[in-house]
Design a protein around this motif. Sequence first.
Motif, mmCIF file in Angstrom:
data_model
loop_
_atom_site.group_PDB
_atom_site.id
_atom_site.type_symbol
_atom_site.label_atom_id
_atom_site.label_comp_id
_atom_site.label_asym_id
_atom_site.label_seq_id
_atom_site.Cartn_x
_atom_site.Cartn_y
_atom_site.Cartn_z
ATOM 1 N N GLY A 56 39.641 -29.128 -61.248
ATOM 2 C CA GLY A 56 38.056 -29.075 -59.438
ATOM 3 C C GLY A 56 38.925 -27.576 -59.128
ATOM 4 O O GLY A 56 38.621 -27.019 -58.836
ATOM 5 N N MET A 57 41.071 -28.016 -59.427
ATOM 6 C CA MET A 57 41.524 -26.393 -58.358
ATOM 7 C C MET A 57 40.854 -25.548 -60.146
ATOM 8 O O MET A 57 41.827 -24.294 -59.129
ATOM 9 C CB MET A 57 42.786 -26.920 -58.839
ATOM 10 C CG MET A 57 43.001 -27.210 -57.459
ATOM 11 S SD MET A 57 44.282 -27.645 -56.732
ATOM 12 C CE MET A 57 45.125 -26.283 -55.924
ATOM 13 N N TYR A 66 42.835 -29.986 -49.783
ATOM 14 C CA TYR A 66 42.289 -30.699 -48.913
ATOM 15 C C TYR A 66 40.707 -30.740 -49.394
ATOM 16 O O TYR A 66 40.250 -31.616 -49.205
ATOM 17 C CB TYR A 66 42.671 -30.597 -47.627
ATOM 18 C CG TYR A 66 42.011 -29.016 -46.590
ATOM 19 C CD1 TYR A 66 41.150 -29.504 -46.187
ATOM 20 C CD2 TYR A 66 42.596 -28.037 -47.482
ATOM 21 C CE1 TYR A 66 40.332 -28.481 -45.382
ATOM 22 C CE2 TYR A 66 41.906 -26.852 -46.769
ATOM 23 C CZ TYR A 66 40.863 -26.943 -46.229
ATOM 24 O OH TYR A 66 40.166 -25.914 -45.778
ATOM 25 N N GLN A 67 39.913 -29.676 -49.967
ATOM 26 C CA GLN A 67 38.823 -29.762 -50.400
ATOM 27 C C GLN A 67 38.534 -30.736 -51.333
ATOM 28 O O GLN A 67 37.759 -31.435 -51.359
ATOM 29 C CB GLN A 67 37.536 -28.248 -50.210
ATOM 30 C CG GLN A 67 38.194 -27.811 -48.595
ATOM 31 C CD GLN A 67 37.055 -26.571 -49.633
ATOM 32 O OE1 GLN A 67 38.250 -25.659 -50.262
ATOM 33 N NE2 GLN A 67 37.169 -25.460 -48.809
ATOM 34 N N LEU A 68 39.373 -30.693 -51.886
ATOM 35 C CA LEU A 68 39.128 -31.648 -53.066
ATOM 36 C C LEU A 68 39.639 -33.211 -52.898
ATOM 37 O O LEU A 68 38.723 -34.292 -54.080
ATOM 38 C CB LEU A 68 39.968 -31.847 -54.672
ATOM 39 C CG LEU A 68 40.021 -29.819 -55.126
ATOM 40 C CD1 LEU A 68 40.857 -30.039 -56.410
ATOM 41 C CD2 LEU A 68 38.605 -30.840 -56.291
ATOM 42 N N LEU A 69 40.562 -33.473 -51.926
ATOM 43 C CA LEU A 69 40.538 -34.438 -51.521
ATOM 44 C C LEU A 69 40.279 -35.516 -50.650
ATOM 45 O O LEU A 69 40.078 -36.866 -50.566
ATOM 46 C CB LEU A 69 42.342 -35.044 -51.255
ATOM 47 C CG LEU A 69 43.316 -34.393 -52.381
ATOM 48 C CD1 LEU A 69 44.245 -34.374 -52.069
ATOM 49 C CD2 LEU A 69 43.175 -34.645 -53.675
#
Length: 72
Positions: A56-57, A66-69
């Motif tokens: 994802g990164m 934080y957007q992924l989590l």
Amino acid sequence: MASRISLKPSSGNDKGANGAAERSTVQVLKEWSAWSLEKSKVIAHYGFIPLIIVIGMNSEPKPQLYQLLSPI
């Protein structure tokens, strides 16, 4: 705690040198495959979420961690 697998051939009833060698080779192969499958299961269990985060990164557009989590 998990039991350790010994790769030493057992000293059971031997039916000749060739039969014992074949049986021990097959037994070692079975033990090794069971050990490797157990280790790969642990690696897949603990490595799946970090793999998804790394993928994802590295995607476009680059999200923040934080957007992924976040669940949204």
